[in-house]
Design a protein around this motif. Sequence first.
Motif, PDB file in Angstrom:
ATOM      1  N   PHE A  37       0.829  -1.207   0.000  1.00  0.00           N
ATOM      2  CA  PHE A  37       0.000   0.000   0.000  1.00  0.00           C
ATOM      3  C   PHE A  37       0.865   1.259   0.000  1.00  0.00           C
ATOM      4  O   PHE A  37       0.575   2.215  -0.722  1.00  0.00           O
ATOM      5  N   ALA A  38       1.927   1.276   0.813  1.00  0.00           N
ATOM      6  CA  ALA A  38       2.793   2.452   0.875  1.00  0.00           C
ATOM      7  C   ALA A  38       3.476   2.704  -0.471  1.00  0.00           C
ATOM      8  O   ALA A  38       3.575   3.857  -0.914  1.00  0.00           O
ATOM      9  N   ALA A  39       3.911   1.643  -1.136  1.00  0.00           N
ATOM     10  CA  ALA A  39       4.557   1.798  -2.439  1.00  0.00           C
ATOM     11  C   ALA A  39       3.573   2.309  -3.482  1.00  0.00           C
ATOM     12  O   ALA A  39       3.922   3.179  -4.298  1.00  0.00           O
ATOM     13  N   VAL A  40       2.357   1.808  -3.466  1.00  0.00           N
ATOM     14  CA  VAL A  40       1.354   2.261  -4.434  1.00  0.00           C
ATOM     15  C   VAL A  40       0.983   3.721  -4.182  1.00  0.00           C
ATOM     16  O   VAL A  40       0.851   4.508  -5.122  1.00  0.00           O
ATOM     17  N   ILE A  41       0.829   4.092  -2.924  1.00  0.00           N
ATOM     18  CA  ILE A  41       0.514   5.492  -2.607  1.00  0.00           C
ATOM     19  C   ILE A  41       1.653   6.404  -3.056  1.00  0.00           C
ATOM     20  O   ILE A  41       1.427   7.487  -3.600  1.00  0.00           O
ATOM     21  N   ALA A  42       2.915   5.965  -2.836  1.00  0.00           N
ATOM     22  CA  ALA A  42       4.055   6.768  -3.285  1.00  0.00           C
ATOM     23  C   ALA A  42       4.025   6.949  -4.799  1.00  0.00           C
ATOM     24  O   ALA A  42       4.253   8.051  -5.303  1.00  0.00           O
ATOM     25  N   GLN A  43       3.713   5.893  -5.521  1.00  0.00           N
ATOM     26  CA  GLN A  43       3.648   6.005  -6.980  1.00  0.00           C
ATOM     27  C   GLN A  43       2.491   6.905  -7.409  1.00  0.00           C
ATOM     28  O   GLN A  43       2.617   7.684  -8.353  1.00  0.00           O
ATOM     29  N   VAL A  44       1.358   6.807  -6.717  1.00  0.00           N
ATOM     30  CA  VAL A  44       0.211   7.668  -7.027  1.00  0.00           C
ATOM     31  C   VAL A  44       0.589   9.131  -6.850  1.00  0.00           C
ATOM     32  O   VAL A  44       0.269   9.974  -7.695  1.00  0.00           O
ATOM     33  N   VAL A  45       1.289   9.448  -5.777  1.00  0.00           N
ATOM     34  CA  VAL A  45       1.679  10.833  -5.504  1.00  0.00           C
ATOM     35  C   VAL A  45       2.725  11.314  -6.510  1.00  0.00           C
ATOM     36  O   VAL A  45       2.616  12.415  -7.052  1.00  0.00           O
ATOM     37  N   ILE A  46       3.736  10.484  -6.780  1.00  0.00           N
ATOM     38  CA  ILE A  46       4.822  10.893  -7.676  1.00  0.00           C
ATOM     39  C   ILE A  46       4.324  11.102  -9.100  1.00  0.00           C
ATOM     40  O   ILE A  46       4.677  12.088  -9.756  1.00  0.00           O
ATOM     41  N   GLU A  47       3.493  10.190  -9.597  1.00  0.00           N
ATOM     42  CA  GLU A  47       3.043  10.270 -10.984  1.00  0.00           C
ATOM     43  C   GLU A  47       1.749  11.054 -11.156  1.00  0.00           C
ATOM     44  O   GLU A  47       1.283  11.235 -12.278  1.00  0.00           O
ATOM     45  N   GLY A  48       1.148  11.483 -10.069  1.00  0.00           N
ATOM     46  CA  GLY A  48      -0.073  12.267 -10.147  1.00  0.00           C
ATOM     47  C   GLY A  48      -1.274  11.478 -10.645  1.00  0.00           C
ATOM     48  O   GLY A  48      -2.148  12.025 -11.309  1.00  0.00           O
ATOM     49  N   ILE A  49      -1.325  10.209 -10.320  1.00  0.00           N
ATOM     50  CA  ILE A  49      -2.420   9.338 -10.749  1.00  0.00           C
ATOM     51  C   ILE A  49      -3.655   9.644  -9.908  1.00  0.00           C
ATOM     52  O   ILE A  49      -3.557   9.881  -8.702  1.00  0.00           O
ATOM     53  N   ASP A  50      -4.818   9.638 -10.542  1.00  0.00           N
ATOM     54  CA  ASP A  50      -6.072   9.858  -9.821  1.00  0.00           C
ATOM     55  C   ASP A  50      -6.579   8.517  -9.285  1.00  0.00           C
ATOM     56  O   ASP A  50      -7.243   7.765  -9.994  1.00  0.00           O
ATOM     57  N   ALA A  51      -6.232   8.207  -8.047  1.00  0.00           N
ATOM     58  CA  ALA A  51      -6.617   6.925  -7.444  1.00  0.00           C
ATOM     59  C   ALA A  51      -8.026   7.021  -6.866  1.00  0.00           C
ATOM     60  O   ALA A  51      -8.460   8.099  -6.442  1.00  0.00           O
ATOM     61  N   PRO A  52      -8.754   5.908  -6.839  1.00  0.00           N
ATOM     62  CA  PRO A  52     -10.102   5.917  -6.248  1.00  0.00           C
ATOM     63  C   PRO A  52     -10.042   6.229  -4.750  1.00  0.00           C
ATOM     64  O   PRO A  52      -9.099   5.842  -4.058  1.00  0.00           O
ATOM     65  N   GLN A  53     -11.037   6.912  -4.258  1.00  0.00           N
ATOM     66  CA  GLN A  53     -11.076   7.292  -2.854  1.00  0.00           C
ATOM     67  C   GLN A  53     -11.117   6.070  -1.931  1.00  0.00           C
ATOM     68  O   GLN A  53     -10.510   6.080  -0.867  1.00  0.00           O
ATOM     69  N   TRP A  54     -11.823   5.028  -2.352  1.00  0.00           N
ATOM     70  CA  TRP A  54     -11.907   3.834  -1.503  1.00  0.00           C
ATOM     71  C   TRP A  54     -10.531   3.202  -1.318  1.00  0.00           C
ATOM     72  O   TRP A  54     -10.204   2.701  -0.247  1.00  0.00           O
ATOM     73  N   PHE A  55      -9.696   3.264  -2.367  1.00  0.00           N
ATOM     74  CA  PHE A  55      -8.360   2.687  -2.263  1.00  0.00           C
ATOM     75  C   PHE A  55      -7.488   3.498  -1.313  1.00  0.00           C
ATOM     76  O   PHE A  55      -6.775   2.936  -0.479  1.00  0.00           O
ATOM     77  N   LEU A  56      -7.550   4.811  -1.444  1.00  0.00           N
ATOM     78  CA  LEU A  56      -6.751   5.660  -0.564  1.00  0.00           C
ATOM     79  C   LEU A  56      -7.181   5.517   0.890  1.00  0.00           C
ATOM     80  O   LEU A  56      -6.348   5.494   1.797  1.00  0.00           O
ATOM     81  N   GLY A  57      -8.502   5.411   1.114  1.00  0.00           N
ATOM     82  CA  GLY A  57      -8.995   5.206   2.475  1.00  0.00           C
ATOM     83  C   GLY A  57      -8.552   3.883   3.056  1.00  0.00           C
ATOM     84  O   GLY A  57      -8.146   3.790   4.217  1.00  0.00           O
ATOM     85  N   LEU A  58      -8.611   2.830   2.249  1.00  0.00           N
ATOM     86  CA  LEU A  58      -8.183   1.509   2.694  1.00  0.00           C
ATOM     87  C   LEU A  58      -6.686   1.486   2.986  1.00  0.00           C
ATOM     88  O   LEU A  58      -6.238   0.942   4.003  1.00  0.00           O
ATOM     89  N   ALA A  59      -5.910   2.106   2.110  1.00  0.00           N
ATOM     90  CA  ALA A  59      -4.461   2.142   2.302  1.00  0.00           C
ATOM     91  C   ALA A  59      -4.088   2.947   3.545  1.00  0.00           C
ATOM     92  O   ALA A  59      -3.243   2.521   4.332  1.00  0.00           O
ATOM     93  N   ALA A  60      -4.720   4.095   3.724  1.00  0.00           N
ATOM     94  CA  ALA A  60      -4.425   4.916   4.907  1.00  0.00           C
ATOM     95  C   ALA A  60      -4.790   4.179   6.190  1.00  0.00           C
ATOM     96  O   ALA A  60      -4.031   4.197   7.166  1.00  0.00           O
TER      97      ALA A  60
END
Length: 81
Positions: A32-55
């Motif tokens: 989850f931490a690696a995916v969130i880092a990639q989402v932030v670095i590449e500016g990907i629009d991730a689904p809210q449910w995924f970000l909530g689950l990861a957090a």
Amino acid sequence: MTQQPNKSSPTLVEVFTNFFRAATRPAVTTIFAAVIAQVVIEGIDAPQWFLGLAATCILWWFGDRTVQHIKEKKGGTNAQT
């Protein structure tokens, strides 16, 4: 005469199960931490449910470990006094 299994030596299934249980939460948290880092670095629009689950997963992992360390410290100081 039935043979009783030796309780001092764990079976292969028990060893595998204990390893899997011990490795699951850190592995999921790292993924989850690696995916969130990639989402932030590449500016990907991730689904809210995924970000909530990861957090939730990451906060639970570090929060649980912190609470355990605090309990161990309090337990150690109370035992000495």
